[in-house]
Design a protein around this motif. Structure first.
Motif, PDB file in Angstrom:
ATOM      1  N   ASP A   1       0.852  -1.188   0.000  1.00 29.21           N
ATOM      2  CA  ASP A   1       0.000   0.000   0.000  1.00 29.21           C
ATOM      3  C   ASP A   1       0.891   1.242   0.000  1.00 29.21           C
ATOM      4  O   ASP A   1       1.931   1.286   0.671  1.00 29.21           O
ATOM      5  CB  ASP A   1      -0.889   0.028   1.248  1.00 29.21           C
ATOM      6  CG  ASP A   1      -1.918  -1.089   1.253  1.00 29.21           C
ATOM      7  OD1 ASP A   1      -2.008  -1.816   0.235  1.00 29.21           O
ATOM      8  OD2 ASP A   1      -2.629  -1.230   2.256  1.00 29.21           O
TER       9      ASP A   1
ATOM     10  N   LYS B   1      -4.119   7.134  -3.634  1.00 32.69           N
ATOM     11  CA  LYS B   1      -3.816   5.958  -2.817  1.00 32.69           C
ATOM     12  C   LYS B   1      -3.845   4.700  -3.691  1.00 32.69           C
ATOM     13  O   LYS B   1      -4.714   4.542  -4.540  1.00 32.69           O
ATOM     14  CB  LYS B   1      -4.827   5.822  -1.687  1.00 32.69           C
ATOM     15  CG  LYS B   1      -4.769   6.939  -0.655  1.00 32.69           C
ATOM     16  CD  LYS B   1      -5.798   6.709   0.456  1.00 32.69           C
ATOM     17  CE  LYS B   1      -5.724   7.815   1.494  1.00 32.69           C
ATOM     18  NZ  LYS B   1      -6.730   7.616   2.584  1.00 32.69           N
TER      19      LYS B   1
ATOM     20  N   LYS C   1      -3.204   0.237  -3.622  1.00 32.54           N
ATOM     21  CA  LYS C   1      -3.175  -0.936  -2.775  1.00 32.54           C
ATOM     22  C   LYS C   1      -2.144  -1.947  -3.283  1.00 32.54           C
ATOM     23  O   LYS C   1      -1.842  -1.988  -4.477  1.00 32.54           O
ATOM     24  CB  LYS C   1      -4.554  -1.596  -2.754  1.00 32.54           C
ATOM     25  CG  LYS C   1      -5.652  -0.730  -2.144  1.00 32.54           C
ATOM     26  CD  LYS C   1      -5.466  -0.574  -0.650  1.00 32.54           C
ATOM     27  CE  LYS C   1      -6.641   0.153  -0.016  1.00 32.54           C
ATOM     28  NZ  LYS C   1      -6.463   0.322   1.454  1.00 32.54           N
TER      29      LYS C   1
ATOM     30  N   GLN D   1      -2.070  -3.853  -6.849  1.00 30.22           N
ATOM     31  CA  GLN D   1      -2.767  -3.050  -7.857  1.00 30.22           C
ATOM     32  C   GLN D   1      -1.839  -2.760  -9.035  1.00 30.22           C
ATOM     33  O   GLN D   1      -0.661  -2.439  -8.861  1.00 30.22           O
ATOM     34  CB  GLN D   1      -3.251  -1.739  -7.241  1.00 30.22           C
ATOM     35  CG  GLN D   1      -4.085  -0.866  -8.165  1.00 30.22           C
ATOM     36  CD  GLN D   1      -4.660   0.339  -7.426  1.00 30.22           C
ATOM     37  OE1 GLN D   1      -4.586   0.428  -6.202  1.00 30.22           O
ATOM     38  NE2 GLN D   1      -5.234   1.261  -8.175  1.00 30.22           N
TER      39      GLN D   1
END
Length: 222
Positions: free
Chosen positions: A80, A101, A103, A106
């Protein structure tokens, strides 16, 4: 693919733009034909290819800016994290967004071709082939550019930057020089579109079924 398809693709797009811009092609040819290098037969040395032919350098920089061979890159986040935005954007509700943001796991798509053409940095002519921008101090402020080669994102930047970019540039300069000194390239008038794949692939509108091609008229010089 690396070092072969990407290099030949860059040469092809350079020839296309030079065919569309015969005045620039003539200027480049005059520079190449008049230059006397220190290599065998008057050929330029490696060092001379790097710094002694400004028009050749400008043509290749502008080609790589417009036609990044790896037109997009993907990265996968290992944890993250938060990515800060250099230029804040306004969300649909009017809020200012200064970071994104992400994760772990991703995938992040990085559009190199868009980074190299974005109008807020390169101006309203960001989609135009304009080698003189590299010769006439018409570049955007250094702080607004990427930290990659030449301020463009074609070879990426940072520790994952293309490891062979210097060899690629040398190959492109040698091949393009040999072709421009011996041949004249003319535009055929066909419409070319670019298709994303593992590399940026040119196709003729109406002839997509024929695959990758850039038709040019070629004349052998005396």
């Amino acid at each position: 693919m690396v070092g072969h398809e990407t290099t030949s693709e860059t040469v092809n797009f350079a020839l296309l733009e030079l065919a569309r811009n015969p005045d620039i092609q003539t200027q480049l040819r005059q520079e190449l034909q008049s230059f006397q290098g220190t290599g065998p037969g008057g050929e330029p040395s490696f060092e001379e290819y790097q710094s002694k032919m400004p028009m050749l350098d400008a043509v290749i920089k502008e080609t790589l800016r417009l036609y990044a061979p790896a037109s997009h890159t993907e990265r996968t986040a290992l944890k993250d994290d938060v990515i800060p935005l250099r230029f804040p954007v306004t969300g649909p509700s009017g809020e200012k967004i200064t970071s994104v943001k992400i994760k772990a796991g991703q995938s992040i798509a990085i559009p190199s071709i868009a980074v190299n053409r974005v109008h807020c940095i390169w101006g309203p002519d960001g989609n135009k082939f304009k080698p003189q921008r590299w010769l006439n101090a018409e570049l955007p402020p250094a702080a607004s550019l990427t930290q990659g080669w030449g301020g463009v994102f074609s070879f990426l930047e940072g520790p994952r930057m293309c490891i062979g970019f210097r060899l690629a540039l040398y190959e492109i300069k040698v091949i393009l020089s040999a072709l421009i000194k011996r041949f004249e390239f003319r535009d055929t008038g066909v419409e070319i579109i670019s298709q994303f794949s593992s590399t940026l692939q040119p196709r003729v509108v109406g002839q997509e079924q024929l695959g990758i091609q850039i038709p040019l008229d070629i004349k052998l010089l005396d």
